[in-house]
Design a protein around this motif. Structure first.
Motif, PDB file in Angstrom:
ATOM      1  N   ASN A 120       0.811  -1.213   0.000  1.00  0.00           N
ATOM      2  CA  ASN A 120       0.000   0.000   0.000  1.00  0.00           C
ATOM      3  C   ASN A 120       0.846   1.265   0.000  1.00  0.00           C
ATOM      4  N   TYR A 121       2.113   1.108  -0.399  1.00  0.00           N
ATOM      5  CA  TYR A 121       2.997   2.261  -0.558  1.00  0.00           C
ATOM      6  C   TYR A 121       3.286   2.437  -2.048  1.00  0.00           C
ATOM      7  N   PRO A 122       3.473   3.676  -2.503  1.00  0.00           N
ATOM      8  CA  PRO A 122       3.674   3.924  -3.935  1.00  0.00           C
ATOM      9  C   PRO A 122       5.107   3.630  -4.378  1.00  0.00           C
ATOM     10  N   SER A 123       5.244   3.232  -5.622  1.00  0.00           N
ATOM     11  CA  SER A 123       6.570   3.085  -6.240  1.00  0.00           C
ATOM     12  C   SER A 123       6.792   4.316  -7.119  1.00  0.00           C
ATOM     13  N   LEU A 124       7.602   5.232  -6.638  1.00  0.00           N
ATOM     14  CA  LEU A 124       7.711   6.558  -7.249  1.00  0.00           C
ATOM     15  C   LEU A 124       8.800   6.669  -8.308  1.00  0.00           C
ATOM     16  N   THR A 125       9.847   5.875  -8.205  1.00  0.00           N
ATOM     17  CA  THR A 125      10.948   5.953  -9.167  1.00  0.00           C
ATOM     18  C   THR A 125      11.348   4.545  -9.593  1.00  0.00           C
ATOM     19  N   ASP A 128      12.770   2.216  -7.018  1.00  0.00           N
ATOM     20  CA  ASP A 128      11.850   1.498  -6.139  1.00  0.00           C
ATOM     21  C   ASP A 128      11.727   0.040  -6.555  1.00  0.00           C
ATOM     22  N   VAL A 129      11.789  -0.222  -7.861  1.00  0.00           N
ATOM     23  CA  VAL A 129      11.713  -1.599  -8.348  1.00  0.00           C
ATOM     24  C   VAL A 129      12.862  -2.416  -7.759  1.00  0.00           C
ATOM     25  N   GLY A 130      14.057  -1.844  -7.766  1.00  0.00           N
ATOM     26  CA  GLY A 130      15.203  -2.534  -7.186  1.00  0.00           C
ATOM     27  C   GLY A 130      15.101  -2.671  -5.680  1.00  0.00           C
ATOM     28  N   MET A 131      14.644  -1.619  -5.005  1.00  0.00           N
ATOM     29  CA  MET A 131      14.557  -1.666  -3.546  1.00  0.00           C
ATOM     30  C   MET A 131      13.473  -2.627  -3.091  1.00  0.00           C
ATOM     31  N   ILE A 132      12.386  -2.729  -3.836  1.00  0.00           N
ATOM     32  CA  ILE A 132      11.363  -3.724  -3.515  1.00  0.00           C
ATOM     33  C   ILE A 132      11.960  -5.121  -3.622  1.00  0.00           C
ATOM     34  N   GLY A 133      12.739  -5.344  -4.671  1.00  0.00           N
ATOM     35  CA  GLY A 133      13.370  -6.651  -4.827  1.00  0.00           C
ATOM     36  C   GLY A 133      14.336  -6.968  -3.699  1.00  0.00           C
ATOM     37  N   TRP A 134      15.148  -5.979  -3.320  1.00  0.00           N
ATOM     38  CA  TRP A 134      16.158  -6.230  -2.302  1.00  0.00           C
ATOM     39  C   TRP A 134      15.547  -6.311  -0.900  1.00  0.00           C
ATOM     40  N   HIS A 170      15.157 -11.391  -5.274  1.00  0.00           N
ATOM     41  CA  HIS A 170      15.987 -10.699  -4.287  1.00  0.00           C
ATOM     42  C   HIS A 170      17.354 -10.340  -4.876  1.00  0.00           C
ATOM     43  N   LYS A 171      17.973 -11.287  -5.557  1.00  0.00           N
ATOM     44  CA  LYS A 171      19.285 -11.032  -6.157  1.00  0.00           C
ATOM     45  C   LYS A 171      19.189  -9.975  -7.260  1.00  0.00           C
ATOM     46  N   GLN A 172      18.116 -10.029  -8.022  1.00  0.00           N
ATOM     47  CA  GLN A 172      17.933  -9.053  -9.097  1.00  0.00           C
ATOM     48  C   GLN A 172      17.788  -7.646  -8.523  1.00  0.00           C
ATOM     49  N   GLY A 173      17.002  -7.503  -7.454  1.00  0.00           N
ATOM     50  CA  GLY A 173      16.824  -6.191  -6.833  1.00  0.00           C
ATOM     51  C   GLY A 173      18.114  -5.674  -6.226  1.00  0.00           C
ATOM     52  N   LYS A 174      18.856  -6.553  -5.565  1.00  0.00           N
ATOM     53  CA  LYS A 174      20.128  -6.154  -4.965  1.00  0.00           C
ATOM     54  C   LYS A 174      21.112  -5.702  -6.039  1.00  0.00           C
ATOM     55  N   GLU A 175      21.157  -6.438  -7.142  1.00  0.00           N
ATOM     56  CA  GLU A 175      22.068  -6.070  -8.241  1.00  0.00           C
ATOM     57  C   GLU A 175      21.722  -4.697  -8.800  1.00  0.00           C
ATOM     58  N   MET A 176      20.439  -4.398  -8.918  1.00  0.00           N
ATOM     59  CA  MET A 176      20.021  -3.090  -9.417  1.00  0.00           C
ATOM     60  C   MET A 176      20.489  -1.971  -8.495  1.00  0.00           C
ATOM     61  N   SER A 202       9.355  -2.073   5.214  1.00  0.00           N
ATOM     62  CA  SER A 202       9.867  -3.443   5.120  1.00  0.00           C
ATOM     63  C   SER A 202       9.959  -4.095   6.491  1.00  0.00           C
ATOM     64  N   LEU A 203      10.346  -3.321   7.502  1.00  0.00           N
ATOM     65  CA  LEU A 203      10.376  -3.863   8.864  1.00  0.00           C
ATOM     66  C   LEU A 203       8.963  -4.134   9.371  1.00  0.00           C
ATOM     67  N   MET A 204       8.032  -3.242   9.026  1.00  0.00           N
ATOM     68  CA  MET A 204       6.649  -3.406   9.484  1.00  0.00           C
ATOM     69  C   MET A 204       5.981  -4.621   8.868  1.00  0.00           C
ATOM     70  N   MET A 205       6.323  -4.940   7.602  1.00  0.00           N
ATOM     71  CA  MET A 205       5.614  -6.009   6.911  1.00  0.00           C
ATOM     72  C   MET A 205       5.803  -7.367   7.570  1.00  0.00           C
ATOM     73  N   LEU A 206       6.824  -7.496   8.426  1.00  0.00           N
ATOM     74  CA  LEU A 206       7.057  -8.764   9.114  1.00  0.00           C
ATOM     75  C   LEU A 206       6.156  -8.927  10.331  1.00  0.00           C
ATOM     76  N   GLY A 207       5.284  -7.972  10.552  1.00  0.00           N
ATOM     77  CA  GLY A 207       4.263  -8.125  11.578  1.00  0.00           C
ATOM     78  C   GLY A 207       4.594  -7.436  12.873  1.00  0.00           C
ATOM     79  N   PRO A 208       3.593  -7.252  13.730  1.00  0.00           N
ATOM     80  CA  PRO A 208       3.801  -6.551  15.003  1.00  0.00           C
ATOM     81  C   PRO A 208       4.718  -7.323  15.932  1.00  0.00           C
ATOM     82  N   HIS A 209       5.200  -6.644  16.973  1.00  0.00           N
ATOM     83  CA  HIS A 209       6.028  -7.311  17.975  1.00  0.00           C
ATOM     84  C   HIS A 209       5.280  -8.513  18.545  1.00  0.00           C
TER      85      HIS A 209
END
Length: 320
Positions: A120-125, A128-134, A170-176, A202-209
């Protein structure tokens, strides 16, 4: 009067045998007896996971026509196609528990079902494609590798297939991102901006404490989750922080520090108010994501109708 099995389901001998199987590391299969709550929790969890794959195609899919090269476009198309396939594996796994595709899809499109907050967050640049992958796929792999060992056979086996494909993403995003972090000043700024916006989600998506996660106890008891949210989050941080710093990027957490005693990177406070707001439908893209999925579902109605007609005709011919 003594408590009977009918009064207390905990005394059901089938439950004792069921939990003994899980303790031995056996897989529970669709035809096996299972507690109603085990079935309910799995349907909730697997369908939510499937919805996340289905919605998760959108933030990157909108960049396919704007990819900077044919090679990048082909890689991104393959990735988005993989996500659609992951959704199929997971919907099928939920169907083995008695859920129907129609009910699951109706729950998603009506807004009753949840999916991962990260989408539910926008991909602005393009970065972002690479950071989503990584980051996003990196966090997903940590969670999904754990789920590959879960007690329900169809879910476990689906995770094995999905994890192998997510590793490529994951590897593709990291390489980017490594390419842009070592590139021009503009590319480095773009990579840093993407990290600034995707780190905390990304930290939040792993769920609450763990203490705030109402389902953790039963999921752990029955071998559905083998690690807690905080354990998975710590693994993710320990792996990704050194790599991001080595790339010359700055992590947007002023309280981040390395703890020599535990060997862990310790993060600052997470804004859980933001997390719950997004989960409840008030994120930057909640409405747009569901509208896109509703449009696609309605636009594809003729395909489902044609398949149903073909299936009915084939059955009639087989009967004749």
């Amino acid at each position: 009067m003594s408590m009977t099995t009918a009064q207390d389901p905990r005394l059901d001998p089938r439950l004792e045998a069921f939990e003994a199987r899980i303790a031995r590391g056996e897989k529970i299969e669709p035809g096996d007896w299972m507690p109603d709550e085990y079935r309910r929790q799995l349907i909730r969890m697997i369908s939510q996971h499937a919805h996340s794959e289905y919605v998760g195609m959108l933030p990157e899919g909108e960049w396919i026509t704007r990819a900077p090269s044919l090679r990048r476009k082909m890689i991104l198309m393959a990735k988005v196609q993989d996500e659609a396939g992951h959704g199929q594996y997971l919907y099928h796994a939920a169907e083995t528990l008695g859920a129907t595709r129609e009910d699951m899809m109706d729950a998603l499109l009506s807004g009753r079902a949840k999916y991962s907050s990260i989408f539910n967050y926008p991909s602005l640049t393009w970065a972002d494609v690479g950071m989503i992958g990584w980051l996003v796929d990196g966090a997903a792999i940590k969670n999904q590798t754990m789920l590959a060992g879960c007690s329900y056979g169809p879910y476990s086996r689906a995770m094995v297939r999905i994890c192998s494909e997510e590793t490529f993403h994951h590897k593709q995003g990291k390489e980017m991102i490594l390419t842009y972090a070592a590139g021009t000043p503009a590319q480095r700024r773009m990579a840093q901006d993407a990290l600034n916006r995707w780190w905390w989600p990304s930290l939040m998506m792993l769920g609450p404490h763990d203490q705030d996660s109402p389902n953790t106890a039963v999921l752990s008891r029955w071998g559905i989750k083998l690690k807690s949210n905080d354990e998975v989050r710590q693994e993710f941080i320990n792996e990704h922080v050194p790599e991001l710093l080595e790339a010359g990027l700055s992590i947007p957490d002023p309280d981040l520090r390395f703890d020599e005693a535990s060997g862990n990177w310790i993060h600052g406070p997470i804004n859980w108010d933001e997390f719950w707001a997004v989960v409840k439908g008030n994120g930057p893209m909640n409405r747009a994501r569901l509208e896109a999925r509703r449009f696609a579902h309605e636009d594809g109605a003729w395909v489902r109708e044609a398949l149903a007609a073909y299936g009915a005709r084939s059955q009639a011919q087989a009967a004749d």
